[in-house]
Enzyme design. Structure first.
Site, PDB file in Angstrom:
ATOM      1  N   PRO A 120       4.742  -8.682   2.527  1.00 37.20           N
ATOM      2  CA  PRO A 120       3.474  -9.283   2.113  1.00 37.20           C
ATOM      3  C   PRO A 120       2.265  -8.436   2.513  1.00 37.20           C
ATOM      4  O   PRO A 120       1.291  -8.355   1.775  1.00 37.20           O
ATOM      5  CB  PRO A 120       3.465 -10.630   2.842  1.00 37.20           C
ATOM      6  N   GLY A 165      -4.507  -6.017 -34.831  1.00 38.65           N
ATOM      7  CA  GLY A 165      -5.577  -6.993 -35.007  1.00 38.65           C
ATOM      8  C   GLY A 165      -5.222  -8.313 -34.329  1.00 38.65           C
ATOM      9  O   GLY A 165      -4.571  -8.323 -33.269  1.00 38.65           O
ATOM     10  N   GLU A 190       6.757   0.755  -7.638  1.00 35.82           N
ATOM     11  CA  GLU A 190       7.325   2.061  -7.229  1.00 35.82           C
ATOM     12  C   GLU A 190       6.229   3.063  -6.881  1.00 35.82           C
ATOM     13  O   GLU A 190       6.356   4.265  -7.133  1.00 35.82           O
ATOM     14  CB  GLU A 190       8.301   2.595  -8.281  1.00 35.82           C
TER      15      GLU A 190
HETATM   16  N1  CAA Z   1      11.267  13.034   0.696  1.00 37.64           N
HETATM   17  C1  CAA Z   1      11.693  13.215   1.983  1.00 37.64           C
HETATM   18  N2  CAA Z   1      10.935  12.917   3.048  1.00 37.64           N
HETATM   19  C2  CAA Z   1       9.699  12.440   2.819  1.00 37.64           C
HETATM   20  C3  CAA Z   1       9.194  12.239   1.523  1.00 37.64           C
HETATM   21  C4  CAA Z   1      10.031  12.559   0.434  1.00 37.64           C
HETATM   22  N3  CAA Z   1       9.624  12.390  -0.826  1.00 37.64           N
HETATM   23  N4  CAA Z   1       7.943  11.750   1.614  1.00 37.64           N
HETATM   24  C5  CAA Z   1       7.652  11.651   2.932  1.00 37.64           C
HETATM   25  N5  CAA Z   1       8.729  12.071   3.651  1.00 37.64           N
HETATM   26  C6  CAA Z   1       8.821  12.148   5.106  1.00 37.64           C
HETATM   27  C7  CAA Z   1       7.750  13.106   5.639  1.00 37.64           C
HETATM   28  O1  CAA Z   1       8.224  14.440   5.649  1.00 37.64           O
HETATM   29  C8  CAA Z   1       7.525  12.586   7.039  1.00 37.64           C
HETATM   30  O2  CAA Z   1       8.562  13.052   7.868  1.00 37.64           O
HETATM   31  P1  CAA Z   1       8.282  13.409   9.424  1.00 37.64           P
HETATM   32  O3  CAA Z   1       7.842  12.113  10.053  1.00 37.64           O
HETATM   33  O4  CAA Z   1       9.617  13.889   9.905  1.00 37.64           O
HETATM   34  O5  CAA Z   1       7.203  14.448   9.423  1.00 37.64           O
HETATM   35  C9  CAA Z   1       7.711  11.081   6.894  1.00 37.64           C
HETATM   36  O6  CAA Z   1       8.489  10.900   5.696  1.00 37.64           O
HETATM   37  C10 CAA Z   1       6.392  10.353   6.766  1.00 37.64           C
HETATM   38  O7  CAA Z   1       5.705  10.925   5.657  1.00 37.64           O
HETATM   39  P2  CAA Z   1       4.149  10.654   5.380  1.00 37.64           P
HETATM   40  O8  CAA Z   1       3.391  10.850   6.663  1.00 37.64           O
HETATM   41  O9  CAA Z   1       3.741  11.441   4.184  1.00 37.64           O
HETATM   42  O10 CAA Z   1       4.175   9.091   5.050  1.00 37.64           O
HETATM   43  P3  CAA Z   1       2.986   8.082   4.804  1.00 37.64           P
HETATM   44  O11 CAA Z   1       3.155   6.951   5.709  1.00 37.64           O
HETATM   45  O12 CAA Z   1       1.683   8.811   4.796  1.00 37.64           O
HETATM   46  O13 CAA Z   1       3.310   7.550   3.322  1.00 37.64           O
HETATM   47  C11 CAA Z   1       3.376   7.496   0.925  1.00 37.64           C
HETATM   48  C12 CAA Z   1       3.348   8.360   2.211  1.00 37.64           C
HETATM   49  C13 CAA Z   1       3.656   8.489  -0.202  1.00 37.64           C
HETATM   50  C14 CAA Z   1       2.052   6.807   0.675  1.00 37.64           C
HETATM   51  C15 CAA Z   1       4.514   6.453   1.005  1.00 37.64           C
HETATM   52  O14 CAA Z   1       4.251   5.478   1.999  1.00 37.64           O
HETATM   53  C16 CAA Z   1       4.759   5.746  -0.304  1.00 37.64           C
HETATM   54  O15 CAA Z   1       5.466   6.271  -1.163  1.00 37.64           O
HETATM   55  N6  CAA Z   1       4.206   4.516  -0.518  1.00 37.64           N
HETATM   56  C17 CAA Z   1       4.486   3.714  -1.702  1.00 37.64           C
HETATM   57  C18 CAA Z   1       5.655   2.807  -1.472  1.00 37.64           C
HETATM   58  C19 CAA Z   1       6.362   2.479  -2.753  1.00 37.64           C
HETATM   59  O16 CAA Z   1       6.427   3.259  -3.687  1.00 37.64           O
HETATM   60  N7  CAA Z   1       6.974   1.308  -2.794  1.00 37.64           N
HETATM   61  C20 CAA Z   1       7.792   0.932  -3.897  1.00 37.64           C
HETATM   62  C21 CAA Z   1       8.700  -0.191  -3.512  1.00 37.64           C
HETATM   63  S1  CAA Z   1      10.121  -0.328  -4.577  1.00 37.64           S
HETATM   64  C22 CAA Z   1       9.551  -0.916  -6.009  1.00 37.64           C
HETATM   65  O17 CAA Z   1       8.393  -1.036  -6.229  1.00 37.64           O
HETATM   66  C23 CAA Z   1      10.649  -1.260  -6.994  1.00 37.64           C
HETATM   67  C24 CAA Z   1      10.153  -1.806  -8.248  1.00 37.64           C
HETATM   68  O18 CAA Z   1       9.009  -2.043  -8.423  1.00 37.64           O
HETATM   69  C25 CAA Z   1      11.002  -2.109  -9.334  1.00 37.64           C
HETATM   70  P1  FAD Z   2      -1.620  -2.517  -1.777  1.00 44.28           P
HETATM   71  O1  FAD Z   2      -0.831  -1.509  -1.058  1.00 44.28           O
HETATM   72  O2  FAD Z   2      -2.276  -3.590  -0.992  1.00 44.28           O
HETATM   73  O3  FAD Z   2      -2.717  -1.783  -2.664  1.00 44.28           O
HETATM   74  C1  FAD Z   2      -3.862  -2.439  -3.218  1.00 44.28           C
HETATM   75  C2  FAD Z   2      -4.728  -1.374  -3.900  1.00 44.28           C
HETATM   76  O4  FAD Z   2      -5.184  -0.410  -2.916  1.00 44.28           O
HETATM   77  C3  FAD Z   2      -3.967  -0.570  -4.962  1.00 44.28           C
HETATM   78  O5  FAD Z   2      -4.819  -0.261  -6.027  1.00 44.28           O
HETATM   79  C4  FAD Z   2      -3.582   0.700  -4.217  1.00 44.28           C
HETATM   80  O6  FAD Z   2      -3.375   1.799  -5.078  1.00 44.28           O
HETATM   81  C5  FAD Z   2      -4.818   0.885  -3.349  1.00 44.28           C
HETATM   82  N1  FAD Z   2      -4.522   1.731  -2.169  1.00 44.28           N
HETATM   83  C6  FAD Z   2      -3.716   1.438  -1.119  1.00 44.28           C
HETATM   84  N2  FAD Z   2      -3.668   2.489  -0.277  1.00 44.28           N
HETATM   85  C7  FAD Z   2      -4.432   3.481  -0.816  1.00 44.28           C
HETATM   86  C8  FAD Z   2      -4.780   4.807  -0.427  1.00 44.28           C
HETATM   87  N3  FAD Z   2      -4.294   5.358   0.683  1.00 44.28           N
HETATM   88  N4  FAD Z   2      -5.599   5.521  -1.226  1.00 44.28           N
HETATM   89  C9  FAD Z   2      -6.093   4.973  -2.375  1.00 44.28           C
HETATM   90  N5  FAD Z   2      -5.788   3.714  -2.805  1.00 44.28           N
HETATM   91  C10 FAD Z   2      -4.970   2.985  -2.022  1.00 44.28           C
HETATM   92  N6  FAD Z   2       8.780  -3.640  -3.863  1.00 44.28           N
HETATM   93  C11 FAD Z   2      10.019  -3.466  -3.357  1.00 44.28           C
HETATM   94  O7  FAD Z   2      10.198  -3.047  -2.228  1.00 44.28           O
HETATM   95  N7  FAD Z   2      11.117  -3.741  -4.124  1.00 44.28           N
HETATM   96  C12 FAD Z   2      11.031  -4.202  -5.391  1.00 44.28           C
HETATM   97  O8  FAD Z   2      12.056  -4.436  -6.039  1.00 44.28           O
HETATM   98  C13 FAD Z   2       9.727  -4.402  -5.948  1.00 44.28           C
HETATM   99  N8  FAD Z   2       9.588  -4.902  -7.199  1.00 44.28           N
HETATM  100  C14 FAD Z   2       8.344  -5.237  -7.648  1.00 44.28           C
HETATM  101  C15 FAD Z   2       8.215  -5.904  -8.862  1.00 44.28           C
HETATM  102  C16 FAD Z   2       6.967  -6.327  -9.294  1.00 44.28           C
HETATM  103  C17 FAD Z   2       6.849  -7.086 -10.573  1.00 44.28           C
HETATM  104  C18 FAD Z   2       5.803  -6.035  -8.510  1.00 44.28           C
HETATM  105  C19 FAD Z   2       4.437  -6.482  -8.946  1.00 44.28           C
HETATM  106  C20 FAD Z   2       5.928  -5.338  -7.330  1.00 44.28           C
HETATM  107  C21 FAD Z   2       7.193  -4.941  -6.877  1.00 44.28           C
HETATM  108  N9  FAD Z   2       7.358  -4.309  -5.646  1.00 44.28           N
HETATM  109  C22 FAD Z   2       8.610  -4.106  -5.127  1.00 44.28           C
HETATM  110  C23 FAD Z   2       6.198  -4.047  -4.798  1.00 44.28           C
HETATM  111  C24 FAD Z   2       5.369  -2.840  -5.240  1.00 44.28           C
HETATM  112  O9  FAD Z   2       6.043  -1.651  -4.936  1.00 44.28           O
HETATM  113  C25 FAD Z   2       4.008  -2.951  -4.552  1.00 44.28           C
HETATM  114  O10 FAD Z   2       3.300  -4.013  -5.160  1.00 44.28           O
HETATM  115  C26 FAD Z   2       3.231  -1.655  -4.654  1.00 44.28           C
HETATM  116  O11 FAD Z   2       3.838  -0.635  -3.910  1.00 44.28           O
HETATM  117  C27 FAD Z   2       1.772  -1.829  -4.182  1.00 44.28           C
HETATM  118  O12 FAD Z   2       1.707  -2.496  -2.943  1.00 44.28           O
HETATM  119  P2  FAD Z   2       0.736  -3.769  -2.732  1.00 44.28           P
HETATM  120  O13 FAD Z   2       0.991  -4.702  -3.837  1.00 44.28           O
HETATM  121  O14 FAD Z   2       0.910  -4.242  -1.353  1.00 44.28           O
HETATM  122  O15 FAD Z   2      -0.728  -3.191  -2.915  1.00 44.28           O
END
Ligand code: CAA
Ligand code: FAD
Length: 381
Positions: free
Chosen positions: A128, A338, A362
């Site tokens: 959350p 439209g 993602e």
């Molecule tokens: N491959 C391997 N290692 C990696 C990596 C990569 N792509 N990216 C980072 N790392 C490693 C770094 O090398 C670092 O390692 P060390 O601690 O050994 O130096 C460590 O991870 C931490 O890296 P950062 O300091 O860069 O990490 P950060 O806290 O600044 O975060 C971020 C970077 C890119 C913002 C990351 O937090 C991120 O990707 N956030 C988004 C999360 C996300 O995509 N969630 C999706 C959930 S799933 C989902 O959404 C499914 C769905 O919808 C259907």
């Molecule tokens: P926040 O992180 O609170 O972000 C809010 C806003 O702030 C966004 O515009 C973001 O881009 C911006 N922001 C945050 N940090 C920064 C920064 N450093 N610089 C600039 N802008 C920033 N997660 C899973 O783990 N598994 C799943 O299967 C999965 N499925 C999902 C399915 C749906 C339909 C949805 C809506 C979400 C799903 N997620 C899942 C979660 C999804 O990955 C998150 O919603 C997403 O990563 C964004 O996180 P948040 O919603 O907490 O937004």
């Protein structure tokens, strides 16, 4: 440079296309309206090898590679984005366990996913208060004898109410990113509480739930990878996952473009098909061009992953561009239709709602830009 598909890639694309067009597309509108999670269809997808496209055959996968996976995702998403997101997350879980699991974990869980026994997989990272910044997670896992005990909650978990196998992340006590570990959790484990299904704008037949863990015990051997490696595992999985979502975005955009061309040829205004007006033709030309650019970015990222080369930057570029492109495409598709674009008689209103989340999950577009900048700066170090 050869842009021709291999025999395997063509076979997977054609298999996915046939299934998507014959079995999924005709039901997509009903799935969306009635919020149906099509369990039986997912088992059929597994039987076609589409729940483990990039998994070795010894674990029940199609062993067809990442470009094939991308092509299959595009086909599925063009028919039904909700179906495709469950397929994406399931493939991502299977790959993660296959890549980092022990042999016993692979035998037990990867095969359960690829065979369809698990129905789908879930990827439980977000919480959350921790989406873009998963390091801020609060879920904990404490080792007690031969068990791990998990407490906390996850948010937005795709397919969470149906998944037989999930990967769950939790704090295990180390410093910084080393404080997070990954675990394999079976659906139905005692102490796992599935929250209410979210009432979403789009992807309405995809199941999205919160998960709460209340003293949930799992066997010690369900730790995935080494203790403290969980954050890296998540990042590596998401690199691949982003190719899946980029492919999904291309699929939805293609469906929007095709629907728009059909409509523009048919609908008349001022005595001629609206597709004869230059204003509309330019919109369609832009959609087609941007779609192809997104597809090429996506294939490139998939190709690099297939070749075992670094692809983090390219996957984020593909996901960023394709998801923003698909939102532009569905917006134009509604405009071209439209008033009919605004009602559910035509599919473009569903595409419009389904595309919206692609720039959020993602990793948001902002997160993709962070990754692209980080990786691009590294190139000049
Ligand atoms: N491959 C391997 N290692 C990696 C990596 C990569 N792509 N990216 C980072 N790392 C490693 C770094 O090398 C670092 O390692 P060390 O601690 O050994 O130096 C460590 O991870 C931490 O890296 P950062 O300091 O860069 O990490 P950060 O806290 O600044 O975060 C971020 C970077 C890119 C913002 C990351 O937090 C991120 O990707 N956030 C988004 C999360 C996300 O995509 N969630 C999706 C959930 S799933 C989902 O959404 C499914 C769905 O919808 C259907
Ligand atoms: P926040 O992180 O609170 O972000 C809010 C806003 O702030 C966004 O515009 C973001 O881009 C911006 N922001 C945050 N940090 C920064 C920064 N450093 N610089 C600039 N802008 C920033 N997660 C899973 O783990 N598994 C799943 O299967 C999965 N499925 C999902 C399915 C749906 C339909 C949805 C809506 C979400 C799903 N997620 C899942 C979660 C999804 O990955 C998150 O919603 C997403 O990563 C964004 O996180 P948040 O919603 O907490 O937004």
């Amino acid at each position: 440079m050869n842009l021709e598909l291999t025999e395997t890639q063509t076979l997977i694309r054609d298999t996915a296309r046939k299934f998507a067009r014959e079995r999924v597309a005709p039901q997509a509108r009903r799935f969306d309206k009635e919020e149906i999670f099509p369990t039986e269809l997912f088992k059929e997808l597994a039987s076609l090898g589409l729940m483990g496209v990039n998994i070795p055959s010894q674990y029940g996968g199609a062993e067809a590679g990442v470009v094939s996976y991308s092509l299959a995702m595009m086909e599925m998403a063009a028919a039904c984005a909700s179906t495709s997101v469950a397929m994406a997350v399931t493939n991502m879980c299977a790959e993660l366990i296959q890549k980092f699991g022990t042999e016993a974990q692979r035998q037990k869980y990867v095969t359960r996913i690829t065979s369809g026994e698990a129905v789908v997989g879930s990827f439980a990272l977000s919480e959350p208060h921790a989406g873009s910044d998963p390091r801020a997670m609060r879920t904990t896992a404490v080792r007690r004898g031969d068990k791990w005990v998990l407490n906390g909650s996850k948010q937005w978990i795709t397919s969470g109410a149906y998944a037989g196998v999930m990967v769950v992340w939790a704090l295990t006590g180390g410093q910084g990113s080393k404080g997070i570990s990954a675990f394999i959790v079976e659906g139905g484990t005692k102490g796992l509480i599935v929250g209410k299904h979210e009432d979403k704008m789009g992807l309405r037949s995809s199941n999205t739930v919160s998960l709460t863990f209340e003293d949930m015990e799992i066997p010690a051997e369900n730790l995935l990878g080494k203790e403290g490696d969980g954050f890296k595992l998540a990042m590596i999985a998401l690199d691949g996952g982003r190719i899946g979502i980029a492919s999904q975005a291309c699929g939805v955009a293609r469906a929007a473009l095709e629907a728009s061309i059909r409509y523009a040829k048919d609908r008349k205004a001022f005595g001629q098909p609206i597709g004869e007006f230059q204003g509309l033709r330019f919109m369609l030309a832009n959609m087609a061009t941007e779609l192809q650019a997104a597809e090429l970015l996506t294939y490139r990222a998939a190709f690099l992953k297939d070749e075992g080369q670094p692809f983090t930057r390219e996957a984020s570029m593909a996901k960023l561009y394709a998801s923003e492109m698909s939102n532009r495409a569905v917006d134009k598709a509604v405009q071209i239709h439209g008033g009919y674009g605004y009602i559910d008689e035509f599919p473009v209103e569903r595409y419009f709602r389904d595309a919206r989340v692609q720039t959020i999950y993602e990793g948001t577009s902002e997160v993709q830009r962070l990754v692209i900048a980080r990786e691009t700066f590294k190139l000049l170090d």
